[in-house]
Design a protein around this motif. Structure first.
Motif, PDB file in Angstrom:
ATOM      1  N   ASP A   6      -5.895  39.464  13.134  1.00  0.00           N
ATOM      2  CA  ASP A   6      -6.857  40.001  13.134  1.00  0.00           C
ATOM      3  C   ASP A   6      -7.354  40.814  11.961  1.00  0.00           C
ATOM      4  OD1 ASP A   6      -6.671  39.517  16.387  1.00  0.00           O
ATOM      5  OD2 ASP A   6      -5.490  40.239  16.675  1.00  0.00           O
ATOM      6  N   ALA A   7      -6.204  40.974  10.333  1.00  0.00           N
ATOM      7  CA  ALA A   7      -6.236  41.262   9.726  1.00  0.00           C
ATOM      8  C   ALA A   7      -5.340  40.172   8.980  1.00  0.00           C
ATOM      9  CB  ALA A   7      -5.683  43.056   9.513  1.00  0.00           C
ATOM     10  N   ILE A   8      -6.367  40.300   7.733  1.00  0.00           N
ATOM     11  CA  ILE A   8      -5.921  39.077   6.348  1.00  0.00           C
ATOM     12  C   ILE A   8      -4.700  39.565   5.360  1.00  0.00           C
ATOM     13  CG2 ILE A   8      -6.503  37.069   5.179  1.00  0.00           C
ATOM     14  CD1 ILE A   8      -5.683  36.227   8.595  1.00  0.00           C
ATOM     15  N   LEU A   9      -3.835  39.751   5.318  1.00  0.00           N
ATOM     16  CA  LEU A   9      -3.263  39.293   4.291  1.00  0.00           C
ATOM     17  C   LEU A   9      -2.888  37.980   2.706  1.00  0.00           C
ATOM     18  CD1 LEU A   9      -0.016  41.994   5.513  1.00  0.00           C
ATOM     19  CD2 LEU A   9      -2.491  42.574   4.629  1.00  0.00           C
ATOM     20  N   GLY A  10      -3.906  38.430   2.022  1.00  0.00           N
ATOM     21  CA  GLY A  10      -3.356  38.092   0.873  1.00  0.00           C
ATOM     22  C   GLY A  10      -2.546  37.619   0.205  1.00  0.00           C
ATOM     23  N   GLY A  11      -2.346  36.385  -0.542  1.00  0.00           N
ATOM     24  CA  GLY A  11      -0.707  36.730  -1.208  1.00  0.00           C
ATOM     25  C   GLY A  11      -1.203  35.712  -3.073  1.00  0.00           C
ATOM     26  N   LEU A  12      -0.161  35.493  -3.264  1.00  0.00           N
ATOM     27  CA  LEU A  12      -0.241  34.893  -4.516  1.00  0.00           C
ATOM     28  C   LEU A  12       1.188  34.677  -5.227  1.00  0.00           C
ATOM     29  CD1 LEU A  12      -3.173  37.168  -6.945  1.00  0.00           C
ATOM     30  CD2 LEU A  12      -2.833  34.705  -5.892  1.00  0.00           C
ATOM     31  N   PHE A  13       1.245  33.013  -5.355  1.00  0.00           N
ATOM     32  CA  PHE A  13       3.366  32.393  -5.944  1.00  0.00           C
ATOM     33  C   PHE A  13       2.864  31.739  -6.401  1.00  0.00           C
ATOM     34  CE2 PHE A  13       2.515  34.809  -1.740  1.00  0.00           C
ATOM     35  CZ  PHE A  13       3.466  35.561  -1.500  1.00  0.00           C
ATOM     36  N   GLN A  14       3.577  31.404  -7.648  1.00  0.00           N
ATOM     37  CA  GLN A  14       3.808  30.792  -7.993  1.00  0.00           C
ATOM     38  C   GLN A  14       4.398  29.243  -7.499  1.00  0.00           C
ATOM     39  OE1 GLN A  14       4.379  31.003 -12.825  1.00  0.00           O
ATOM     40  NE2 GLN A  14       6.347  29.138 -12.208  1.00  0.00           N
ATOM     41  N   PRO A  59       1.047  47.533  17.107  1.00  0.00           N
ATOM     42  CA  PRO A  59       1.003  46.827  17.986  1.00  0.00           C
ATOM     43  C   PRO A  59      -0.571  46.547  18.481  1.00  0.00           C
ATOM     44  CG  PRO A  59       0.853  49.107  18.161  1.00  0.00           C
ATOM     45  CD  PRO A  59       0.410  48.538  16.943  1.00  0.00           C
ATOM     46  N   ASN A  60      -0.839  45.277  19.101  1.00  0.00           N
ATOM     47  CA  ASN A  60      -2.016  44.567  19.831  1.00  0.00           C
ATOM     48  C   ASN A  60      -2.776  44.023  18.191  1.00  0.00           C
ATOM     49  OD1 ASN A  60      -1.529  45.313  22.140  1.00  0.00           O
ATOM     50  ND2 ASN A  60      -2.890  47.644  22.084  1.00  0.00           N
ATOM     51  N   VAL A  61      -2.528  44.138  17.157  1.00  0.00           N
ATOM     52  CA  VAL A  61      -2.780  43.628  15.712  1.00  0.00           C
ATOM     53  C   VAL A  61      -1.947  42.451  15.318  1.00  0.00           C
ATOM     54  CG1 VAL A  61      -3.339  43.975  13.152  1.00  0.00           C
ATOM     55  CG2 VAL A  61      -3.633  45.478  15.103  1.00  0.00           C
ATOM     56  N   THR A  62      -2.692  41.610  15.043  1.00  0.00           N
ATOM     57  CA  THR A  62      -2.512  40.137  14.813  1.00  0.00           C
ATOM     58  C   THR A  62      -2.561  39.751  13.578  1.00  0.00           C
ATOM     59  OG1 THR A  62      -1.850  38.958  16.536  1.00  0.00           O
ATOM     60  CG2 THR A  62      -1.739  37.994  14.732  1.00  0.00           C
ATOM     61  N   LEU A  63      -1.031  39.896  11.822  1.00  0.00           N
ATOM     62  CA  LEU A  63      -1.547  39.943  10.872  1.00  0.00           C
ATOM     63  C   LEU A  63      -2.082  38.164  10.763  1.00  0.00           C
ATOM     64  CD1 LEU A  63       1.021  42.165   8.903  1.00  0.00           C
ATOM     65  CD2 LEU A  63      -1.598  42.485   9.277  1.00  0.00           C
ATOM     66  N   GLY A  64      -2.042  38.075   9.825  1.00  0.00           N
ATOM     67  CA  GLY A  64      -2.837  37.088   8.878  1.00  0.00           C
ATOM     68  C   GLY A  64      -2.507  36.820   7.793  1.00  0.00           C
ATOM     69  N   TYR A  65      -2.686  35.393   7.054  1.00  0.00           N
ATOM     70  CA  TYR A  65      -2.590  35.389   5.772  1.00  0.00           C
ATOM     71  C   TYR A  65      -3.031  34.087   4.940  1.00  0.00           C
ATOM     72  CZ  TYR A  65       1.489  31.742   6.687  1.00  0.00           C
ATOM     73  OH  TYR A  65       2.030  30.492   7.255  1.00  0.00           O
ATOM     74  N   SER A  66      -2.995  34.159   4.280  1.00  0.00           N
ATOM     75  CA  SER A  66      -3.792  33.891   3.150  1.00  0.00           C
ATOM     76  C   SER A  66      -3.557  33.587   1.510  1.00  0.00           C
ATOM     77  CB  SER A  66      -5.966  33.546   3.264  1.00  0.00           C
ATOM     78  OG  SER A  66      -6.730  32.750   2.123  1.00  0.00           O
ATOM     79  N   ALA A  67      -2.517  32.612   1.351  1.00  0.00           N
ATOM     80  CA  ALA A  67      -2.082  32.798   0.142  1.00  0.00           C
ATOM     81  C   ALA A  67      -2.648  32.002  -1.085  1.00  0.00           C
ATOM     82  CB  ALA A  67      -0.354  31.840   0.021  1.00  0.00           C
ATOM     83  N   TYR A  68      -1.907  31.342  -1.390  1.00  0.00           N
ATOM     84  CA  TYR A  68      -2.370  30.151  -2.635  1.00  0.00           C
ATOM     85  C   TYR A  68      -1.772  30.764  -3.980  1.00  0.00           C
ATOM     86  CZ  TYR A  68      -7.350  30.228  -1.796  1.00  0.00           C
ATOM     87  OH  TYR A  68      -8.688  29.727  -1.307  1.00  0.00           O
TER      88      TYR A  68
END
Length: 790
Positions: A6-14, A59-68
């Motif tokens: 439901d909400a996306i967190l981004g990520g930057l990793f080497q 609660p009732n919120v699913t976190l997603g992620y998009s890591a690069y």
């Protein structure tokens, strides 16, 4: 790496880094897999999975992620892709296609990339939480309003390094930095804080090259080897240290005390037996280590077969091939025949020695974990907002359907740099029993001051002994302190001691000798006086004017005794009395001699035919009156002198700075000059008169003895004047006492020595006939006439 939500967190990793990058076109042969970067990305996935299972958080919120994968240099492009939603489309749910822009980004690990990314994301107020960027420049809220981090800035790390330097008294150190914002800003902060703290100086500052520039690294190692600084501080990355240590080992540079920044403190690649002789005993600043329960089990679940048809497959495959040194497909013909191994996907991670599963030292991963939770709590707080009491326009609240990244950043702000702390590793040890010394100049001991060497840092100085009268009682004093007026510096110049006092004392050899001589002269006068009293009826006593002889002996005794007033610590009464007693005693003496000379002259003149009438002016009363008048004039001079400008005791510090010389100042130079001049006038007059009658026709001509005595007296006091002026302190008093004693002994011996010799040793010559000799009866009778001489 993507996961719907439901909400996306981004990520930057080497996940990959490249050995060379002349342009943006890379081949698979050039890239290298970073297993720790992959573990950081998996830590983000684990944290989001843990949050989704937590019913109390979002609660009732699913976190997603998009890591690069930032690929070491592609992080800026990846961040823009995350923020504008232009990346690959992934099906989220049945009614919506495409990933919305992320609400916040966890990353990046590099300060340089964070500077570039935050400067753009800040325009759109997209929150970015770094887990490894430490540059203090990122703390500027005006330039980077949406940047946050879960790692302390280098400002704290720099302070920790300076505290280490102070603790071990290391004032001379070298600094090596990486050629990027991380190293350059760390160097700037370190130099500024070091100058403010006054805790040391930099012997050299060198920038480590990014590429393996052997010539430049060799030059830097030669600088380190040549320098007297044995402490080397390094704000650089792991890759820089690998290249540097190869050159250090090649030149066999040992005995250095390394201080490591957090970027390479815990790097396992540097913790090898080969490097231990060079890096053993390194002190390092480490970021906080944390525990993440359940992470290891989550990592053990990673298997290629479980992720088929998943966008994360490529990273897992590369990780699997890197860990087990195998390939799922032969990269080239004949690869298998050459000894290559194929991966099955059924390999067991627990059976392989890999740092991927070592969770005993979770530092950057723990920061990733905190960053994810920080964003999750911020989102949870935002969604807990009550309508009409919100922080936005008209007290409205945000909603998940219309949520903007800047709304999340209003809730995350309190978790910024104010929460930063630094952790100093406690397991310190050295390769020798004592910590090494690293100073440009050894500490200046008490009694010296630091004098900076021209053209060199403040830590390079010479130790200059304090000048006389000044001290320093601390080490490394910048200046010497003057002692109080009554004190002087000790020979070591480390404390003040009372000044020595100097005066002509009764307890020193010179004072004892002068005192003994004075008493001896007084005793001799008393003996001579006794002899004259006992033999007062003999011709030689009567023929030489016995009354004046008695007065002369008494005045000589006073002359001897007045010298004692010049010995001892001067006081007001001794200063006033010494010169008055000296002047009056000697004038009394000179008056008696002058009257005796005048009497002899009168007798000589009376011996001529027709000149006897003049003798009536030289009777006893006239003699006494003349002595009294002449002495009274000197008493008047002394009285005027004492009344107008009396001699006073004085503490003289002009001759010797380390001594206090107690002396009497004459007060009035005119008075002192009149006193001496009057004595000299009487002596000169006596000499001239005696010289005129030196050829009297008797066997015992006293005029000859008076002439000789006046010559001695004059010689002594003529020599006294320059000696007195040139003699400092107590020696001026000693010169004056010596002149008094010498002149007194001269008069005593010259005037009474021959008489005592005849009285005691040659009594047969103490007769009228012997004394009469060739002289007339009239001359002898005049000399022994009681009415004239007594």
């Amino acid at each position: 790496m993507h996961k719907a939500g439901d909400a996306i967190l981004g990520g930057l990793f080497q996940i990959h880094f490249f050995s060379v990058f002349p342009d943006l076109s890379f081949t698979s042969e050039d890239d290298l897999f970073d297993v720790l970067g992959f573990r950081q990305a998996q830590t983000m996935a684990f944290a989001i999975d843990e949050i989704n299972r937590n019913h109390n958080l979002l609660p009732n919120v699913t976190l997603g992620y998009s890591a690069y994968d930032n690929c070491n240099i592609l992080g800026f492009r990846a961040a823009l892709s995350l923020s504008n939603g232009q990346e690959e489309q992934v099906k989220l749910n049945e009614t919506c296609v495409g990933i919305p822009p992320v609400l916040g980004i966890v990353g990046d690990s590099s300060s340089t990339r964070c500077l570039a990314i935050s400067s753009v994301l800040g325009l759109y107020r997209v929150p970015m939480v770094s887990y490894f960027a430490t540059c203090s420049c990122l703390s500027d809220r005006q330039k980077f309003p949406s940047f946050f981090r879960t790692i302390p800035s280098d400002a704290f790390q720099v302070r920790a390094v300076i505290q280490i330097l102070k603790h071990f008294s290391w004032t001379w150190a070298g600094l090596l930095i990486s050629d990027d914002d991380y190293g350059l800003y760390a160097a700037r902060s370190f130099q500024s804080d070091l100058a403010q703290s006054g805790g040391g100086c930099l012997a050299y500052l060198e920038v480590l090259p990014w590429s393996k520039d052997t010539a430049e690294l060799r030059r830097i190692v030669k600088v380190m080897k040549k320098s007297a600084a044995c402490v080397v501080i390094v704000f650089a990355h792991e890759s820089h240290m690998i290249d540097l240590m190869e050159e250090v080992m090649r030149h066999n540079v040992t005995g250095l005390q390394w201080i490591a920044s957090e970027a390479w403190t815990s790097a396992t690649v540097l913790q090898t037996p080969d490097l231990m002789p060079y890096l053993g005993g390194t002190l390092g600043i480490a970021i906080r280590r944390g525990e993440i329960p359940g992470l290891r089990d989550f990592l053990l679940q990673i298997r290629p077969e479980l992720r088929l048809n998943n966008s994360n497959e490529n990273n897992v495959v590369r990780f699997w091939e890197y860990t087990f040194q195998c390939r799922f497909a032969p990269p080239s013909p004949g690869w298998l025949e050459a000894g290559g191994a194929l991966c099955t996907g059924q390999e067991d991670l627990e059976n392989v020695d890999t740092e991927f599963l070592d969770i005993s030292n979770l530092r950057s991963e723990y920061n990733v974990y905190k960053a994810v939770y920080a964003l999750a709590y911020a989102l949870d707080d935002l969604l807990q907002c009550e309508s009409g009491r919100g922080p936005f326009s008209e007290h409205s609240c945000g909603s998940l359907q219309r949520l903007e990244p800047w709304q999340l950043k209003g809730f995350y702000l309190p978790l910024g740099d104010s929460r930063e702390v630094y952790i100093l590793k406690k397991d310190l040890y050295f390769s020798s029993p004592q910590p090494p010394r690293s100073v440009c100049s050894e500490s200046c001991p008490p009694g010296t001051r630091m004098a900076r060497k021209k053209g060199e840092p403040v830590c390079c100085f010479d130790c200059i002994p304090c000048s006389e009268g000044k001290i320093s009682n601390d080490t490394d004093s910048t200046e010497c302190t003057s002692c109080p007026d009554d004190f002087w510096s000790s020979p070591q110049r480390d404390h003040c001691v009372p000044k020595k006092t100097e005066f002509l004392s009764y307890h020193e050899p010179l004072g004892i000798c002068l005192t003994a001589t004075s008493l001896l002269g007084t005793f001799i006068c008393a003996v001579v006086l006794g002899i004259f009293i006992y033999h007062h009826n003999t011709p030689i006593v009567r023929a030489n004017n016995s009354e004046l002889s008695f007065q002369l002996l008494m005045s000589l005794k006073l002359c001897f005794l007045c010298s004692l007033l010049f010995i001892g610590r001067p006081t007001l009464w001794t200063c006033q009395l010494r010169h008055a007693a000296f002047g009056i005693s000697f004038v009394l003496c000179m008056s008696c001699i002058l009257v005796k000379t005048m009497v002899v002259l009168a007798v000589f003149q009376a011996s001529k035919p027709g000149a006897g009438a003049g003798l009536k002016w030289f009777g006893v009363l006239q003699q006494r009156g003349t002595v009294l008048v002449l002495t009274s004039l000197q008493a008047a001079i002394c009285t005027a002198w004492l009344v107008s400008s009396s001699p006073t005791p004085h503490r003289n510090t002009q001759y010797h700075n380390d001594k206090i010389i107690y002396e009497c100042v004459v007060g009035s130079t005119v008075g002192f000059s009149l006193l001496l001049g009057y004595i000299g006038f009487l002596a000169l007059l006596s000499f001239l008169l005696a010289f005129l009658v030196r050829k009297l026709p008797d066997n015992f001509n006293e005029a000859k003895h008076i002439t000789f005595s006046m010559l001695i007296f004059s010689a002594v006091w003529v020599a006294f004047v320059p000696a007195y002026i040139s003699s400092p302190g107590k020696y001026a008093d000693a010169v004056e006492v010596f002149a008094i004693l010498a002149s007194s002994f001269g008069l005593l011996v010259a005037l009474f020595g021959p008489k005592c010799y005849i009285i005691v040793m040659r009594p047969e010559r103490n007769t009228k006939k012997a004394i009469m000799g060739r002289g007339t009866t009239k001359f002898l009778n005049f000399h022994i006439n009681p009415t004239m001489s007594i």
